[in-house]
Write a protein that holds these residues in place. Structure first.
Motif, PDB file in Angstrom:
ATOM      1  N   ILE A 131       0.837  -1.202   0.000  1.00 18.86           N
ATOM      2  CA  ILE A 131       0.000   0.000   0.000  1.00 18.86           C
ATOM      3  C   ILE A 131       0.870   1.249   0.000  1.00 18.86           C
ATOM      4  O   ILE A 131       0.634   2.191  -0.768  1.00 18.86           O
ATOM      5  CB  ILE A 131      -0.948  -0.013   1.213  1.00 18.86           C
ATOM      6  CG1 ILE A 131      -2.031  -1.079   1.032  1.00 18.86           C
ATOM      7  CG2 ILE A 131      -1.583   1.366   1.432  1.00 18.86           C
ATOM      8  CD1 ILE A 131      -2.872  -1.322   2.267  1.00 18.86           C
ATOM      9  N   TYR A 132       1.881   1.262   0.857  1.00 21.25           N
ATOM     10  CA  TYR A 132       2.759   2.427   0.946  1.00 21.25           C
ATOM     11  C   TYR A 132       3.539   2.615  -0.362  1.00 21.25           C
ATOM     12  O   TYR A 132       3.667   3.733  -0.873  1.00 21.25           O
ATOM     13  CB  TYR A 132       3.723   2.242   2.112  1.00 21.25           C
ATOM     14  CG  TYR A 132       4.549   3.461   2.428  1.00 21.25           C
ATOM     15  CD1 TYR A 132       3.966   4.564   3.055  1.00 21.25           C
ATOM     16  CD2 TYR A 132       5.902   3.526   2.102  1.00 21.25           C
ATOM     17  CE1 TYR A 132       4.723   5.689   3.353  1.00 21.25           C
ATOM     18  CE2 TYR A 132       6.661   4.646   2.399  1.00 21.25           C
ATOM     19  CZ  TYR A 132       6.066   5.727   3.016  1.00 21.25           C
ATOM     20  OH  TYR A 132       6.814   6.846   3.308  1.00 21.25           O
ATOM     21  N   GLY A 133       4.041   1.518  -0.912  1.00 20.31           N
ATOM     22  CA  GLY A 133       4.823   1.609  -2.138  1.00 20.31           C
ATOM     23  C   GLY A 133       3.998   2.015  -3.345  1.00 20.31           C
ATOM     24  O   GLY A 133       4.457   2.763  -4.209  1.00 20.31           O
ATOM     25  N   GLU A 134       2.743   1.556  -3.404  1.00 22.95           N
ATOM     26  CA  GLU A 134       1.896   1.809  -4.566  1.00 22.95           C
ATOM     27  C   GLU A 134       1.062   3.078  -4.445  1.00 22.95           C
ATOM     28  O   GLU A 134       0.712   3.680  -5.461  1.00 22.95           O
ATOM     29  CB  GLU A 134       0.946   0.624  -4.768  1.00 22.95           C
ATOM     30  CG  GLU A 134       1.596  -0.648  -5.261  1.00 22.95           C
ATOM     31  CD  GLU A 134       1.750  -0.688  -6.770  1.00 22.95           C
ATOM     32  OE1 GLU A 134       0.806  -0.296  -7.473  1.00 22.95           O
ATOM     33  OE2 GLU A 134       2.825  -1.101  -7.238  1.00 22.95           O
ATOM     34  N   ALA A 135       0.701   3.475  -3.208  1.00 22.96           N
ATOM     35  CA  ALA A 135      -0.351   4.491  -3.090  1.00 22.96           C
ATOM     36  C   ALA A 135      -0.140   5.505  -1.972  1.00 22.96           C
ATOM     37  O   ALA A 135      -1.106   6.156  -1.559  1.00 22.96           O
ATOM     38  CB  ALA A 135      -1.688   3.787  -2.882  1.00 22.96           C
ATOM     39  N   ARG A 136       1.088   5.704  -1.516  1.00 23.33           N
ATOM     40  CA  ARG A 136       1.267   6.639  -0.388  1.00 23.33           C
ATOM     41  C   ARG A 136       0.900   8.070  -0.743  1.00 23.33           C
ATOM     42  O   ARG A 136       0.613   8.874   0.131  1.00 23.33           O
ATOM     43  CB  ARG A 136       2.680   6.563   0.170  1.00 23.33           C
ATOM     44  CG  ARG A 136       3.777   6.987  -0.780  1.00 23.33           C
ATOM     45  CD  ARG A 136       5.147   6.746  -0.151  1.00 23.33           C
ATOM     46  NE  ARG A 136       6.234   7.086  -1.036  1.00 23.33           N
ATOM     47  CZ  ARG A 136       6.713   6.271  -1.977  1.00 23.33           C
ATOM     48  NH1 ARG A 136       6.159   5.069  -2.159  1.00 23.33           N
ATOM     49  NH2 ARG A 136       7.709   6.648  -2.750  1.00 23.33           N
ATOM     50  N   GLY A 137       0.884   8.431  -1.998  1.00 28.85           N
ATOM     51  CA  GLY A 137       0.480   9.774  -2.400  1.00 28.85           C
ATOM     52  C   GLY A 137      -1.000   9.890  -2.719  1.00 28.85           C
ATOM     53  O   GLY A 137      -1.486  10.970  -3.069  1.00 28.85           O
ATOM     54  N   GLU A 138      -1.725   8.796  -2.569  1.00 29.99           N
ATOM     55  CA  GLU A 138      -3.149   8.768  -2.885  1.00 29.99           C
ATOM     56  C   GLU A 138      -3.985   9.147  -1.659  1.00 29.99           C
ATOM     57  O   GLU A 138      -3.506   9.086  -0.526  1.00 29.99           O
ATOM     58  CB  GLU A 138      -3.556   7.365  -3.342  1.00 29.99           C
ATOM     59  CG  GLU A 138      -2.917   6.927  -4.647  1.00 29.99           C
ATOM     60  CD  GLU A 138      -3.357   7.797  -5.810  1.00 29.99           C
ATOM     61  OE1 GLU A 138      -4.577   7.899  -6.041  1.00 29.99           O
ATOM     62  OE2 GLU A 138      -2.476   8.392  -6.464  1.00 29.99           O
ATOM     63  N   PRO A 139      -5.252   9.541  -1.864  1.00 29.49           N
ATOM     64  CA  PRO A 139      -6.134   9.772  -0.715  1.00 29.49           C
ATOM     65  C   PRO A 139      -6.265   8.477   0.085  1.00 29.49           C
ATOM     66  O   PRO A 139      -6.046   7.379  -0.431  1.00 29.49           O
ATOM     67  CB  PRO A 139      -7.462  10.185  -1.354  1.00 29.49           C
ATOM     68  CG  PRO A 139      -7.396   9.682  -2.757  1.00 29.49           C
ATOM     69  CD  PRO A 139      -5.951   9.752  -3.149  1.00 29.49           C
ATOM     70  N   TYR A 140      -6.674   8.613   1.342  1.00 26.97           N
ATOM     71  CA  TYR A 140      -6.750   7.437   2.218  1.00 26.97           C
ATOM     72  C   TYR A 140      -7.622   6.341   1.616  1.00 26.97           C
ATOM     73  O   TYR A 140      -7.263   5.161   1.639  1.00 26.97           O
ATOM     74  CB  TYR A 140      -7.287   7.841   3.590  1.00 26.97           C
ATOM     75  CG  TYR A 140      -7.412   6.678   4.536  1.00 26.97           C
ATOM     76  CD1 TYR A 140      -6.279   6.052   5.056  1.00 26.97           C
ATOM     77  CD2 TYR A 140      -8.667   6.174   4.891  1.00 26.97           C
ATOM     78  CE1 TYR A 140      -6.378   4.963   5.904  1.00 26.97           C
ATOM     79  CE2 TYR A 140      -8.776   5.085   5.742  1.00 26.97           C
ATOM     80  CZ  TYR A 140      -7.641   4.493   6.246  1.00 26.97           C
ATOM     81  OH  TYR A 140      -7.742   3.415   7.088  1.00 26.97           O
ATOM     82  N   GLU A 141      -8.758   6.719   1.043  1.00 26.79           N
ATOM     83  CA  GLU A 141      -9.638   5.732   0.427  1.00 26.79           C
ATOM     84  C   GLU A 141      -8.912   4.977  -0.683  1.00 26.79           C
ATOM     85  O   GLU A 141      -9.114   3.768  -0.868  1.00 26.79           O
ATOM     86  CB  GLU A 141     -10.891   6.408  -0.125  1.00 26.79           C
ATOM     87  CG  GLU A 141     -11.919   5.431  -0.679  1.00 26.79           C
ATOM     88  CD  GLU A 141     -13.145   6.132  -1.233  1.00 26.79           C
ATOM     89  OE1 GLU A 141     -14.258   5.659  -0.976  1.00 26.79           O
ATOM     90  OE2 GLU A 141     -12.978   7.158  -1.937  1.00 26.79           O
ATOM     91  N   GLY A 142      -8.047   5.679  -1.406  1.00 24.65           N
ATOM     92  CA  GLY A 142      -7.283   5.038  -2.467  1.00 24.65           C
ATOM     93  C   GLY A 142      -6.249   4.071  -1.923  1.00 24.65           C
ATOM     94  O   GLY A 142      -5.923   3.068  -2.573  1.00 24.65           O
ATOM     95  N   GLN A 143      -5.736   4.354  -0.726  1.00 25.97           N
ATOM     96  CA  GLN A 143      -4.787   3.434  -0.110  1.00 25.97           C
ATOM     97  C   GLN A 143      -5.498   2.158   0.350  1.00 25.97           C
ATOM     98  O   GLN A 143      -5.006   1.047   0.147  1.00 25.97           O
ATOM     99  CB  GLN A 143      -4.087   4.116   1.067  1.00 25.97           C
ATOM    100  CG  GLN A 143      -3.209   5.287   0.629  1.00 25.97           C
ATOM    101  CD  GLN A 143      -2.403   5.872   1.775  1.00 25.97           C
ATOM    102  OE1 GLN A 143      -1.798   5.148   2.560  1.00 25.97           O
ATOM    103  NE2 GLN A 143      -2.388   7.192   1.873  1.00 25.97           N
TER     104      GLN A 143
END
Length: 220
Positions: A115-127
């Motif tokens: 999750i951190y590697g793929e989506a740390r810049g995404e909104p929480y819902e996206g994580q």
């Protein structure tokens, strides 16, 4: 139907599980597979069982190596909710279902890392959504049957290929991982996702799209 817990209880459970993840050393279960556990059982498979039940909201005590009344009651509730024979015994069918819908401590680490590697810049819902895709794949017969196998399947996730998977995840990634394990799926069952600004695969564009969260399109 998966057991749903309140937001308040979720916050408490997250804090407890994060503490366990970061500061508690559990002995690994036997490589031969988990033992059938009944009331009075002892051993290293017991805290693994309790941890999995804790991620789903069924077990709210400290982890121990003893299968007592609280653990048995938690197993009964899990079995009833997932359509299993409700006998309070953690046998092969219960373990098989648990491994499809829950994680152990190491697997929660892996889920938080992807999750951190793929989506740390995404909104929480996206994580949470990235974690949900992993859990959806885990439940699908079309993908590997372990969290590690799903995440580290060749060419499955860009973060594994470029090394971002090996970065240390933050508390938000752990919280998103736990919510995904507990059944929160903002994607509605997606098995794939991609960034439309960078995706070059014509195959991924051919998948049926079910929604967009942040920069990611989710598909089945």
């Amino acid at each position: 139907m998966k057991n749903r817990i309140s937001i308040a209880r979720a916050g408490v459970m997250f804090a407890v599980l994060l503490a366990l993840t970061l500061g508690t050393v559990l002995q690994p279960a036997s490589a031969a597979g988990p033992a059938t556990l009944t009331y009075g059982s002892k051993g290293t498979d017991v805290p693994d069982l309790q941890y999995r039940l804790k991620t789903l909201g069924y077990f709210n005590e400290q982890l121990t190596s003893y299968y007592g009344a609280v653990t048995r009651h938690s197993v009964l509730l899990f079995q009833r909710d997932y359509g299993l024979r409700a006998d309070g015994i953690a046998g092969p069918a219960t373990w098989e279902m648990l491994k499809k819908v829950s994680v152990n401590r190491n697997e929660l680490d892996l889920l938080a890392r992807i999750i951190y590697g793929e989506a740390r810049g995404e909104p929480y819902e996206g994580q949470v959504a990235v974690g949900a895709v992993v859990m959806n794949r885990l439940a699908s017969p079309s993908f590997p049957n372990t969290v590690k196998g799903v995440i580290e399947q060749p060419r499955a996730f860009t973060a594994v290929d470029d090394g971002q998977y090996y970065m240390k995840p933050d508390a938000t990634a752990y919280r998103a991982a736990l919510e995904a394990v507990r059944g929160y799926d903002p994607t509605g069952g997606a098995l794939y996702y991609f960034n439309p600004d960078t995706a070059t695969s014509s195959w991924i564009w051919s998948r049926k799209q079910v929604g967009k969260i942040g920069r990611h399109i989710f598909a089945v």
